[in-house]
Design a protein around this motif. Structure first.
Motif, PDB file in Angstrom:
ATOM      1  N   ILE A  22       0.862  -1.182   0.000  1.00  0.00           N
ATOM      2  CA  ILE A  22       0.000   0.000   0.000  1.00  0.00           C
ATOM      3  C   ILE A  22       0.895   1.228   0.000  1.00  0.00           C
ATOM      4  CG2 ILE A  22      -1.753   1.277   1.314  1.00  0.00           C
ATOM      5  CD1 ILE A  22      -2.245  -1.454   2.834  1.00  0.00           C
ATOM      6  N   GLN A  24       1.056   5.207   0.645  1.00  0.00           N
ATOM      7  CA  GLN A  24       0.289   6.208   1.396  1.00  0.00           C
ATOM      8  C   GLN A  24       1.102   7.515   1.407  1.00  0.00           C
ATOM      9  OE1 GLN A  24       0.076   5.314   5.630  1.00  0.00           O
ATOM     10  NE2 GLN A  24      -1.925   6.281   5.801  1.00  0.00           N
ATOM     11  N   THR A  28      -0.207  13.527   4.290  1.00  0.00           N
ATOM     12  CA  THR A  28      -1.656  13.584   4.496  1.00  0.00           C
ATOM     13  C   THR A  28      -2.244  12.238   4.903  1.00  0.00           C
ATOM     14  OG1 THR A  28      -2.175  12.977   2.213  1.00  0.00           O
ATOM     15  CG2 THR A  28      -1.829  15.332   2.675  1.00  0.00           C
ATOM     16  N   ASN A  29      -1.452  11.158   4.755  1.00  0.00           N
ATOM     17  CA  ASN A  29      -1.929   9.791   4.997  1.00  0.00           C
ATOM     18  C   ASN A  29      -2.954   9.315   3.968  1.00  0.00           C
ATOM     19  OD1 ASN A  29      -0.248   9.169   7.098  1.00  0.00           O
ATOM     20  ND2 ASN A  29      -1.779   9.467   8.720  1.00  0.00           N
ATOM     21  N   GLU A  30      -3.139  10.066   2.894  1.00  0.00           N
ATOM     22  CA  GLU A  30      -4.025   9.589   1.828  1.00  0.00           C
ATOM     23  C   GLU A  30      -3.485   8.279   1.256  1.00  0.00           C
ATOM     24  OE1 GLU A  30      -6.079  11.232  -2.330  1.00  0.00           O
ATOM     25  OE2 GLU A  30      -4.202  12.096  -1.673  1.00  0.00           O
ATOM     26  N   VAL A  31      -4.371   7.289   1.084  1.00  0.00           N
ATOM     27  CA  VAL A  31      -3.956   6.051   0.432  1.00  0.00           C
ATOM     28  C   VAL A  31      -3.962   6.289  -1.077  1.00  0.00           C
ATOM     29  CG1 VAL A  31      -4.548   3.642  -0.035  1.00  0.00           C
ATOM     30  CG2 VAL A  31      -4.714   4.542   2.291  1.00  0.00           C
ATOM     31  N   LEU A  34      -2.566   0.481  -4.423  1.00  0.00           N
ATOM     32  CA  LEU A  34      -2.136  -0.815  -3.925  1.00  0.00           C
ATOM     33  C   LEU A  34      -1.531  -1.583  -5.085  1.00  0.00           C
ATOM     34  CD1 LEU A  34      -3.635  -3.197  -1.420  1.00  0.00           C
ATOM     35  CD2 LEU A  34      -3.218  -4.094  -3.697  1.00  0.00           C
ATOM     36  N   ILE A  74      10.484   6.986  -0.977  1.00  0.00           N
ATOM     37  CA  ILE A  74      10.142   6.285   0.256  1.00  0.00           C
ATOM     38  C   ILE A  74      10.566   7.082   1.490  1.00  0.00           C
ATOM     39  CG2 ILE A  74      10.478   4.173   1.589  1.00  0.00           C
ATOM     40  CD1 ILE A  74       9.098   3.671  -1.086  1.00  0.00           C
ATOM     41  N   LYS A  75       9.631   7.226   2.428  1.00  0.00           N
ATOM     42  CA  LYS A  75       9.946   7.885   3.697  1.00  0.00           C
ATOM     43  C   LYS A  75       9.979   6.882   4.845  1.00  0.00           C
ATOM     44  CE  LYS A  75      10.119  12.028   1.970  1.00  0.00           C
ATOM     45  NZ  LYS A  75      11.412  12.754   1.940  1.00  0.00           N
ATOM     46  N   GLU A  76       9.170   5.836   4.729  1.00  0.00           N
ATOM     47  CA  GLU A  76       9.090   4.852   5.822  1.00  0.00           C
ATOM     48  C   GLU A  76       8.439   3.594   5.259  1.00  0.00           C
ATOM     49  OE1 GLU A  76       7.660   6.209   9.874  1.00  0.00           O
ATOM     50  OE2 GLU A  76       6.095   4.755   9.383  1.00  0.00           O
ATOM     51  N   ILE A  77       8.865   2.445   5.765  1.00  0.00           N
ATOM     52  CA  ILE A  77       8.244   1.175   5.366  1.00  0.00           C
ATOM     53  C   ILE A  77       7.870   0.410   6.624  1.00  0.00           C
ATOM     54  CG2 ILE A  77       8.547  -1.033   4.166  1.00  0.00           C
ATOM     55  CD1 ILE A  77      10.563   0.245   2.333  1.00  0.00           C
ATOM     56  N   ILE A  86       2.612  -4.729   3.090  1.00  0.00           N
ATOM     57  CA  ILE A  86       3.633  -3.719   3.372  1.00  0.00           C
ATOM     58  C   ILE A  86       2.999  -2.353   3.200  1.00  0.00           C
ATOM     59  CG2 ILE A  86       5.723  -2.701   2.363  1.00  0.00           C
ATOM     60  CD1 ILE A  86       6.685  -5.546   1.875  1.00  0.00           C
ATOM     61  N   LEU A  87       3.369  -1.432   4.067  1.00  0.00           N
ATOM     62  CA  LEU A  87       2.852  -0.073   3.977  1.00  0.00           C
ATOM     63  C   LEU A  87       4.022   0.866   3.700  1.00  0.00           C
ATOM     64  CD1 LEU A  87       0.407   1.848   4.335  1.00  0.00           C
ATOM     65  CD2 LEU A  87       0.977   1.968   6.771  1.00  0.00           C
ATOM     66  N   CYS A 104      -5.450   6.216  -6.835  1.00  0.00           N
ATOM     67  CA  CYS A 104      -6.205   5.234  -7.615  1.00  0.00           C
ATOM     68  C   CYS A 104      -7.591   4.994  -7.029  1.00  0.00           C
ATOM     69  CB  CYS A 104      -5.444   3.909  -7.665  1.00  0.00           C
ATOM     70  SG  CYS A 104      -3.937   4.002  -8.661  1.00  0.00           S
TER      71      CYS A 104
ATOM     72  N   GLN B  24      -8.971   1.852   6.817  1.00  0.00           N
ATOM     73  CA  GLN B  24      -8.289   3.099   7.168  1.00  0.00           C
ATOM     74  C   GLN B  24      -9.162   3.875   8.149  1.00  0.00           C
ATOM     75  OE1 GLN B  24      -8.138   5.903   3.851  1.00  0.00           O
ATOM     76  NE2 GLN B  24      -6.195   6.741   4.574  1.00  0.00           N
ATOM     77  N   ASN B  29      -6.901   8.888   9.023  1.00  0.00           N
ATOM     78  CA  ASN B  29      -6.356   8.260   7.800  1.00  0.00           C
ATOM     79  C   ASN B  29      -5.286   7.213   8.089  1.00  0.00           C
ATOM     80  OD1 ASN B  29      -8.049   9.431   5.978  1.00  0.00           O
ATOM     81  ND2 ASN B  29      -6.610  10.991   5.265  1.00  0.00           N
ATOM     82  N   ASP B  80     -10.331   0.923  -6.414  1.00  0.00           N
ATOM     83  CA  ASP B  80      -9.271   1.496  -7.244  1.00  0.00           C
ATOM     84  C   ASP B  80      -9.548   1.314  -8.725  1.00  0.00           C
ATOM     85  OD1 ASP B  80      -8.543  -1.110  -7.729  1.00  0.00           O
ATOM     86  OD2 ASP B  80      -6.467  -0.877  -7.099  1.00  0.00           O
ATOM     87  N   CYS B  81      -8.667   1.882  -9.529  1.00  0.00           N
ATOM     88  CA  CYS B  81      -8.927   2.021 -10.953  1.00  0.00           C
ATOM     89  C   CYS B  81      -9.003   0.687 -11.685  1.00  0.00           C
ATOM     90  CB  CYS B  81      -7.888   2.932 -11.597  1.00  0.00           C
ATOM     91  SG  CYS B  81      -6.196   2.473 -11.189  1.00  0.00           S
ATOM     92  N   PHE B 105       0.007  -2.595  11.114  1.00  0.00           N
ATOM     93  CA  PHE B 105       1.295  -2.146  10.547  1.00  0.00           C
ATOM     94  C   PHE B 105       2.133  -1.455  11.616  1.00  0.00           C
ATOM     95  CE2 PHE B 105      -1.573  -2.555   6.960  1.00  0.00           C
ATOM     96  CZ  PHE B 105      -0.799  -3.211   6.023  1.00  0.00           C
ATOM     97  N   PHE B 113      15.188   6.308   5.883  1.00  0.00           N
ATOM     98  CA  PHE B 113      15.250   6.872   4.550  1.00  0.00           C
ATOM     99  C   PHE B 113      15.456   8.384   4.676  1.00  0.00           C
ATOM    100  CE2 PHE B 113      12.840   2.969   4.248  1.00  0.00           C
ATOM    101  CZ  PHE B 113      13.491   2.355   3.211  1.00  0.00           C
ATOM    102  N   SER B 114      15.688   9.018   3.570  1.00  0.00           N
ATOM    103  CA  SER B 114      15.942  10.471   3.608  1.00  0.00           C
ATOM    104  C   SER B 114      14.717  11.204   4.137  1.00  0.00           C
ATOM    105  CB  SER B 114      16.265  10.964   2.200  1.00  0.00           C
ATOM    106  OG  SER B 114      15.170  10.729   1.358  1.00  0.00           O
TER     107      SER B 114
END
Lengths: 115, 115
Positions: A22, A24, A28-31, A34, A74-77, A86-87, A104, B24, B29, B80-81, B105, B113-114
């Motif tokens: 996923i 995100q 904003t935490n918008e999804v 996927l 990527i900021k965080e996994i 995986i998020l 999407c 969610q 969110n 989703d699409c 999660f 990450f950066s």
């Protein structure tokens, strides 16, 4: 910095299964979308800090943004308790969806649930 | 109010495929969990406004919260699409995760990450 693929996640790859990923928005935490990952996609995602998926329709690795420029930095996994999802918290460049929509998930079911 | 399952989603059910369902938190969110739905699970979710999934491990319908009381009240559903993933905005009663954590999660990959 060495990242290791957690055993909970690796166990699915060892069975030949893909894991759901996923994406995100990290602010904003918008999804956004996927998609799917195999071990190589996750490894490339970690190493490059850009989301790479496994395209089930094309049966190939897919660096998100390679053709559109709409990369996901990527900021965080994180991963879920049974390791099959995986998020990714990402900085989305441009739109996540190939339609041009940011997410999407831009189609809602008609009707209304209780407020 | 009659909801209809969109054709993009129904096409997967007709092929015997499950669709991925992301839950969610409707206010923050926060992504809480990922599970699976067949047509019956989605229909029950829509009709009852409580998330019902298809448990792949138990091979049965699974009303989230039935044993724990940790129901997910549906606020909005989008898809989703390509119609193989559903996003549920929910009011989570208690914890989403069976471990007691609010989100499944809750495990992060080590490393950074950066910014």
């Amino acid at each position: 910095m060495i990242f290791e693929i957690p055993v909970e996640v690796a166990s699915h790859f060892e069975k030949g299964e893909l894991v759901a990923a996923i994406a995100q928005d990290f602010q904003t935490n918008e999804v956004l979308m996927l998609a799917w990952m195999n071990r190589e996609a996750l490894t490339l995602t970690i190493e490059s800090a850009r989301a790479t998926y496994w395209s089930r329709s094309r049966n190939s690795l897919w660096l998100k943004g390679e053709s559109s420029g709409h990369f996901q930095e990527i900021k965080e996994i994180s991963y879920d308790c049974d390791g099959d999802a995986i998020l990714l918290k990402v900085k989305q460049i441009g739109a996540a969806c190939h339609t041009g929509e940011r997410s999407c998930f831009h189609n809602k079911l008609n009707g209304k649930f209780s407020e």
